[in-house]
Design an enzyme around this catalytic site. Structure first.
Site, short mmCIF file in Angstrom:
data_model
loop_
_atom_site.label_atom_id
_atom_site.label_comp_id
_atom_site.label_asym_id
_atom_site.label_seq_id
_atom_site.Cartn_x
_atom_site.Cartn_y
_atom_site.Cartn_z
N PHE A 183 0.84 -1.20 0.00
CA PHE A 183 0.00 0.00 0.00
C PHE A 183 0.87 1.24 0.00
O PHE A 183 2.05 1.21 0.36
CB PHE A 183 -0.94 0.01 1.22
CG PHE A 183 -0.22 0.03 2.55
CD1 PHE A 183 0.07 1.23 3.19
CD2 PHE A 183 0.18 -1.16 3.16
CE1 PHE A 183 0.72 1.26 4.41
CE2 PHE A 183 0.84 -1.14 4.38
CZ PHE A 183 1.11 0.07 5.00
N CYS A 184 0.27 2.36 -0.43
CA CYS A 184 0.94 3.66 -0.44
C CYS A 184 -0.13 4.73 -0.28
O CYS A 184 -1.30 4.43 -0.05
CB CYS A 184 1.76 3.85 -1.71
SG CYS A 184 0.80 3.73 -3.22
N THR A 185 0.24 5.99 -0.41
CA THR A 185 -0.68 7.08 -0.10
C THR A 185 -1.92 7.08 -1.00
O THR A 185 -3.05 7.06 -0.52
CB THR A 185 0.03 8.44 -0.22
OG1 THR A 185 1.22 8.41 0.57
CG2 THR A 185 -0.88 9.57 0.25
N ILE A 212 -4.08 4.61 0.75
CA ILE A 212 -4.50 4.92 2.12
C ILE A 212 -5.60 5.96 2.13
O ILE A 212 -6.54 5.89 2.93
CB ILE A 212 -3.29 5.41 2.94
CG1 ILE A 212 -2.19 4.37 2.97
CG2 ILE A 212 -3.72 5.77 4.37
CD1 ILE A 212 -0.83 4.92 3.37
#
Length: 317
Positions: A183-185, A212
């Site tokens: 996952f990332c922003t 996120i």
């Protein structure tokens, strides 16, 4: 002039073939400036990435232009609101990559991991057989992440491939078909990190669709497995559940987010330094930061903008 309630923030990216980036940059920069938008847009042959802020009408005008480009009709956008303009200026830049990984053979348009919706994410990462990896950088992970996620402690997304290759055996162990969730922003880094892992021979690779930000917007706080706040690349610094503004501020000396506890430290001086960088800065540097902060306050008092580097400068890495 936008009223505080009228500032809309639009975060967007799309991997699609973009021809003649220079011509698109000129048109898009002219449009954004004409519409009073501020933020950063990065263009490359592989697509577009960025965040812009302004009135609803201005945002809609820019998005209409981008969606009119060949291959960009289905561009997805994540919206949030800001009480004040979160950017100093408008930047439209041509880069080699819209998110810099430094792996020219990796192409998210040909092979990426499996998308997992925010509603299904909890079940995936709660599976004991899933290896959960946070693909963001150290200063982002420091203020929040999913419980139990592996932190690569990278200073730049460029470091991720080398980190994974060095840690592969330790991470995967003896599993024949390891299940990896990343996952990332906002999702863009995972387009490349999942493509990279698939190129490394792994098949069970998943990533959080919308990142996120979409998770915090979609999943109720009482059901959330997120801990802390999420760093964002604008003057809001961080957001929490429901994309509400967080409690962190940005250290103008080192650009790291500063928690409420660290803001109470005698080593924290607004606009100058924080506990993380105080010992590494000279008196001359701190004096320079203090003068910059004074000029920014004077500019705000005059109703103008003092242009300086901000969090958005880190967007591509």
């Amino acid at each position: 002039m936008n009223s505080p309630s009228s500032i809309r923030v639009a975060a967007l990216y799309k991997f699609a073939r973009l021809d003649d980036c220079d011509a698109v940059r000129r048109e898009l920069a002219s449009l954004c400036c004409r519409e009073g938008l501020k933020g950063t847009l990065l263009l490359a042959g592989e697509g577009i990435n960025g965040t812009i802020a302004g009135s609803d009408r201005a945002i809609a005008t820019a998005l209409t232009f981008i969606r009119g480009l060949p291959g960009f009709a289905d561009l997805e956008v994540k919206y949030s609101a800001a009480e004040t303009m979160p950017f100093h200026r408008m930047k439209v830049r041509v880069k080699r990559e819209i998110v810099t990984m430094g792996q020219p053979d990796i192409d998210p348009l040909t092979d990426v991991g499996h998308y997992v919706s925010p509603e299904d994410w909890n079940a995936l990462i709660s599976d004991p057989g899933t290896i959960v990896i946070d693909t963001r950088n150290d200063y982002e992970v420091a203020i929040g992440s999913f419980a139990g996620a592996v932190d690569p402690k990278t200073a730049s997304f460029r470091d991720f491939p080398a980190w994974f290759r060095a840690q592969r055996e330790r991470l995967l162990g003896s599993a024949d078909r390891p299940k990896i969730a990343m996952f990332c922003t906002g999702g863009i880094r995972c387009e490349k990190s999942t493509a990279f892992l698939k190129a490394e021979g792994l098949d069970e690779v998943y990533h959080l669709q919308g990142g996120i930000l979409k998770y915090l917007e979609t999943v109720p706080a009482e059901q959330s497995l997120w801990q802390g706040e999420c760093f964002v690349f604008d003057q809001r610094v961080a957001v929490g559940h429901g994309l509400e503004a967080g409690t962190h501020v940005l250290c103008r000396g080192c650009r790291w987010p500063v928690s409420e506890a660290d803001q109470a430290s005698p080593l924290y001086v607004s606009g100058v330094s924080c506990p993380a960088c105080h010992a590494t800065r000279t008196d001359g540097q701190r004096a320079g930061y203090a003068e910059r902060d004074r000029q920014e306050h004077l500019a705000r008092a005059r109703g103008t903008t003092h242009v300086g580097a901000g969090p958005s400068d880190r967007r591509d890495g």
